[in-house]
Design an enzyme around this catalytic site. Structure first.
Site, PDB file in Angstrom:
ATOM      1  N   HIS A   1       0.823  -1.294   0.052  1.00 40.30           N
ATOM      2  CA  HIS A   1       0.201   0.017  -0.015  1.00 40.30           C
ATOM      3  C   HIS A   1       0.853   1.273  -0.090  1.00 40.30           C
ATOM      4  O   HIS A   1       0.230   2.286  -0.221  1.00 40.30           O
ATOM      5  CB  HIS A   1      -1.123  -0.091   1.084  1.00 40.30           C
ATOM      6  CG  HIS A   1      -0.594   0.315   2.560  1.00 40.30           C
ATOM      7  ND1 HIS A   1      -0.536  -0.582   3.557  1.00 40.30           N
ATOM      8  CD2 HIS A   1      -0.471   1.425   3.120  1.00 40.30           C
ATOM      9  CE1 HIS A   1       0.205  -0.022   4.500  1.00 40.30           C
ATOM     10  NE2 HIS A   1       0.172   1.355   4.246  1.00 40.30           N
TER      11      HIS A   1
ATOM     12  N   SER B   1       3.943   2.222   8.559  1.00 38.25           N
ATOM     13  CA  SER B   1       3.977   1.236   7.542  1.00 38.25           C
ATOM     14  C   SER B   1       5.087   1.037   6.536  1.00 38.25           C
ATOM     15  O   SER B   1       5.859   2.237   6.259  1.00 38.25           O
ATOM     16  CB  SER B   1       2.651   1.893   6.331  1.00 38.25           C
ATOM     17  OG  SER B   1       1.381   1.291   6.906  1.00 38.25           O
TER      18      SER B   1
ATOM     19  N   ASP C   1       1.077  -7.506   2.566  1.00 37.23           N
ATOM     20  CA  ASP C   1       1.287  -6.382   2.058  1.00 37.23           C
ATOM     21  C   ASP C   1       2.910  -5.846   1.930  1.00 37.23           C
ATOM     22  O   ASP C   1       3.382  -5.023   2.805  1.00 37.23           O
ATOM     23  CB  ASP C   1       0.603  -5.470   3.293  1.00 37.23           C
ATOM     24  CG  ASP C   1       0.227  -4.031   2.790  1.00 37.23           C
ATOM     25  OD1 ASP C   1       0.901  -3.477   1.780  1.00 37.23           O
ATOM     26  OD2 ASP C   1      -0.600  -3.423   3.640  1.00 37.23           O
TER      27      ASP C   1
HETATM   28  N1  ARG Z   1      -4.903   0.470   7.464  1.00 39.02           N
HETATM   29  C1  ARG Z   1      -3.348   0.490   7.028  1.00 39.02           C
HETATM   30  C2  ARG Z   1      -2.685   1.790   7.051  1.00 39.02           C
HETATM   31  O1  ARG Z   1      -3.130   2.886   7.747  1.00 39.02           O
HETATM   32  C3  ARG Z   1      -3.109  -0.086   5.622  1.00 39.02           C
HETATM   33  C4  ARG Z   1      -3.912   0.717   4.372  1.00 39.02           C
HETATM   34  C5  ARG Z   1      -4.025  -0.014   3.170  1.00 39.02           C
HETATM   35  N2  ARG Z   1      -5.264   0.610   2.517  1.00 39.02           N
HETATM   36  C6  ARG Z   1      -6.361   0.105   2.066  1.00 39.02           C
HETATM   37  N3  ARG Z   1      -7.390   0.620   2.136  1.00 39.02           N
HETATM   38  N4  ARG Z   1      -6.616  -1.108   2.637  1.00 39.02           N
HETATM   39  O2  ARG Z   1      -2.193   2.510   6.263  1.00 39.02           O
HETATM   40  N1  ASP Z   2      -1.069   1.319   7.809  1.00 41.13           N
HETATM   41  C1  ASP Z   2      -0.712   2.760   8.323  1.00 41.13           C
HETATM   42  C2  ASP Z   2       0.498   3.338   7.469  1.00 41.13           C
HETATM   43  O1  ASP Z   2       0.157   3.321   6.493  1.00 41.13           O
HETATM   44  C3  ASP Z   2       0.284   2.074   9.720  1.00 41.13           C
HETATM   45  C4  ASP Z   2      -0.822   2.374  11.189  1.00 41.13           C
HETATM   46  O2  ASP Z   2      -1.822   3.226  10.979  1.00 41.13           O
HETATM   47  O3  ASP Z   2      -0.718   1.591  11.819  1.00 41.13           O
HETATM   48  O4  ASP Z   2       1.223   3.824   8.016  1.00 41.13           O
END
Ligand code: ARG
Ligand code: ASP
Length: 716
Positions: free
Chosen positions: A83, A647, A219
């Site tokens: 991502h 991330s 990921d």
């Molecule tokens: N939640 C994770 C972070 O905040 C991964 C996000 C990936 N994006 C998604 N829409 N699945 O970035």
């Molecule tokens: N998924 C998040 C990022 O892209 C990490 C998180 O918020 O825990 O940095």
């Protein structure tokens, strides 16, 4: 007696180790080093950060300012999340060559794909510069005066600071402006895409599984840093060569077990752990709910369009992902704050604080909390509306974002005229034509680049649908979308035509555009009323927050303080650990490939498992990547305190080897940005062995495996 002492020490250390914290890598000696070692780390503070010798920090980069990545080979191979590389993968994709859908693997260096506007930044050194930055600053100055003095001090410091000519410096505030650090950095701009799994692996489970455990997402994606012949940063050139790092992370094949030490090293973006209760209440009860509603409506339209058409799916992939990501995060955050009674707990804490400061010497702090109450009361209408404004006129709707850019352009042009007016007392006639000045040219180039970027992935029908869905939430009386039929800014050709000609003609033409006519009053209100009021009160709040932070540390010195995240390099550590989100439910900390197959829904846009992966599973063709139980691990949980920006951060074992790749947090703990609760906050990592398994067995990119250094730290 001695044993008791040791035991007590052990218990204290162990308890406090579960409290979270994002620590400054140059300040780990002492408490952090001891605590990490008590959790099983064999690393010294110098192994992690050292200016004179290579150390772990030399393998970590800020990935385009928003994510983290790490070097995993002697040839500058970078590992980050799928991502995080999503935008780049998308931009190389088309309906014919769909790397989002099918994945991409460069089988040799010359197949690696260059990327525009992608840079990675190393941290060379970190220096405490508080004295210089705050020189002459005193509490009785106004926020504005303080700001400009700090700016002046910082500028002077940066000018005189010794560094190599290809390096940069950056000064950042910590502990709400009570401390300042200077960073010497080195940025590389020739970064090429090396590999990415298909979204069915890299984004497996998509939005349904996002922020969720049990998780089964691979990921990750890979890039490579290229440098000039002297191993220095250089613009893209085909003559550039793979970068030789000062350090790269070996990868452990021995994996993890519950209780193992883990450390996450990266660039957390923003947290707010020291807010007063009144602020947390405002965010969770006023700001979040309205924004959640707006995004929910926008997503309904975008999701439906993406499912019906492949071109739209590729065009809107990145935008949809980022809108959906925080939509879901805010929902989890609100639930977590409510379930953990965070606001009431903060209030109780504030009562304790007030009691402690009733002692004479702390009397000066007495008004801090009532100041907060008053200020946040004044702040609320602006904070909510400003945030909603950005959702409607910037984040979710692209024609409105274009109007926002055009408004800024018009303001810039106006300013140019004024300057000329002031400097030369020329006649009005002469002032009319400023189209050939450098300032005007620059402003126009800039707005054209912004509009071109928006138009690159634009679908006017989808955008119009989004407008109709969300605008009523901002102004119920005025959301007629007819201007979509006549505005020139729904396609690039017509838009560029409007921007042709002299400044006067261009500004007039923009003002005659139907979409601009609609949007201008809202944007003007933002600039003339919302923004100035918001910034004014915000500066007052920041001043109180700085004093409050200082007071906390002074009045309750035995508490544990770490600076809020501010996009600088930090170390966080903990252990591999499951959690219990609800009564009678406990999540094991490790998920396996079996779970991927369990979730398989043939043909589903979120849960379809690629044929080849099913095949590998069926044949148990796992190579050297299975755990001792014969299963391939996919994701695992830890008690590391992370946030957005972490991330792509490496999860590192007690010997300095890579064991995983951080990419998410569990839903019940997403409130950790305001209220880190060790009982429920967990970060989610992809197991390094799953990454290797996919690269080797799924993609057949064995040349990349050969480039890495795989180790067995547990089998000595
Ligand atoms: N939640 C994770 C972070 O905040 C991964 C996000 C990936 N994006 C998604 N829409 N699945 O970035
Ligand atoms: N998924 C998040 C990022 O892209 C990490 C998180 O918020 O825990 O940095």
């Amino acid at each position: 007696m001695k044993l008791l002492k040791v035991l007590l020490l052990f218990i204290c250390v162990n308890v406090s180790a579960q409290q979270g914290g994002m620590w400054i890598p140059s300040l780990l000696k002492g408490m952090n080093e001891t605590e990490m070692q008590s959790l099983g780390s064999k690393l010294s503070a110098d192994d992690i950060y050292n200016v004179n010798n290579s150390s772990l920090k030399d393998a970590i980069v800020h990935f385009n300012g928003g994510c983290t990545a790490e070097v995993i080979s002697s040839k500058g191979l970078l590992l980050t999340n799928h991502h995080c590389g999503f935008g780049q993968i998308q931009s190389h994709s088309s309906v014919e060559e769909d790397y989002l859908k099918d994945g991409f693997w460069a089988m040799s260096l010359d197949e690696e794909l260059p990327n525009k506007n992608l840079e990675v930044t190393f941290i060379i050194s970190i220096e405490d510069v508080t004295k210089t930055v705050l020189n002459g600053v005193s509490d009785d100055m106004s926020p504005k005066e303080i700001q400009s003095l700090i700016q002046k001090n910082t500028n002077g410091l940066q000018k005189s600071f010794k560094k190599e000519e290809w390096q940069s410096t950056k000064v950042k505030a910590f502990f709400k402006g009570n401390q300042y650090f200077l960073f010497v950095t080195e940025s590389f701009e020739d970064i090429r895409l090396v590999g990415a799994p298909p979204s069915a692996i890299g984004k497996f489970g998509s939005d349904t599984d996002n922020w969720i455990f049990p998780r089964h997402t691979g990921d990750f994606s890979m890039f490579r840093i290229y440098a000039d012949k002297n191993n220095r940063p250089a613009k893209y050139s085909k003559d550039n060569v793979p970068y030789t790092p000062k350090h790269f992370l070996p990868i452990s094949l021995d994996g993890i077990q519950e209780g193992d030490f883990t450390m996450v090293f990266g660039f957390p973006g923003r947290t707010n752990e020291y807010l007063p209760a009144v602020a947390v209440e405002q965010i969770t009860q006023k700001v979040n709910p309205t924004n959640i509603k707006i995004r929910e409506k926008a997503l309904k339209v975008i999701d439906a369009a993406m499912k019906t058409d492949d071109k739209t799916r590729i065009q809107y992939a990145s935008k949809q992902a980022s809108i959906a990501n925080y939509w879901k995060k805010w929902i989890g955050e609100n639930q977590g704050i409510e379930k953990s009674n965070a606001i009431a707990k903060k209030r109780t804490f504030e009562t304790t604080f007030m009691k402690a400061i009733s002692k004479n010497k702390y009397k000066k702090h007495q008004t801090l909390l009532s100041d907060f109450d008053k200020l946040y009361g004044d702040f609320e209408p602006y904070a909510v509306k400003r945030s909603n404004f950005f959702e409607i006129f910037y984040r979710n709707n692209e024609l409105m974002q274009t109007m926002f850019r055009l408004y800024q352009f018009e303001q810039r042009v106006e300013k140019l005229k004024l300057n000329k007016d002031e400097t030369k007392s020329a006649t009005a006639e002469k002032l009319k034509e400023i189209h050939d000045t450098e300032g005007y040219k620059k402003a126009k180039e800039y707005v054209i680049s912004q509009i071109t970027r928006i138009q690159k992935n634009y679908n006017a029908n989808v955008d119009k649908g989004v407008f109709e869905a969300i605008m009523p939430l901002y102004d119920a009386k005025n959301s007629n979308s007819d201007f979509y039929n006549t505005s020139s800014f729904t396609n690039l050709t017509d838009a560029l035509k409007v921007l042709e000609g002299t400044s006067n003609n261009v500004i007039t033409a923009i003002n005659n555009d139907a979409a601009y006519k609609f949007a201008k009053p809202y944007i003007a209100e933002f600039y003339n009323d919302l923004e100035p009021n918001y910034q004014r009160i915000n500066a007052e709040i920041a001043k109180v927050q700085k004093q409050y932070m200082k007071a906390l540390m002074e009045v309750l010195p035995s508490d544990r303080y770490y600076p809020d995240a501010n996009s600088t390099l930090r170390v966080t550590y903990g252990q591999v650990k499951g959690y219990a989100p609800r009564d009678a439910v406990y999540y094991n900390p490790v998920s396996y490939l079996d779970g991927v197959v369990e979730k398989h829904i043939p043909g589903d846009y979120e849960f379809n498992v690629p044929e080849k992966l099913l095949e590998l599973y069926k044949n148990k063709d796992y190579g050297q990547y299975a755990d001792t139980n014969g299963k391939v691990p996919v994701c695992f949980l830890g008690t590391n305190h992370t946030t957005g920006g972490n991330s792509g951060s490496p999860a590192i074992d007690g010997h300095g080897n890579l064991i995983g790749l951080n990419f998410d947090r569990v839903w019940e703990g997403t409130m950790s940005d305001m209220n880190y609760d060790p009982s429920i906050c967990r970060n989610i990592m992809v197991d390094a062995r799953y990454i290797l398994f996919i690269v080797d067995k799924y993609a057949g990119a064995t040349h990349l495996i050969d480039e890495m250094k795989l180790v067995h730290p547990k089998k000595k």
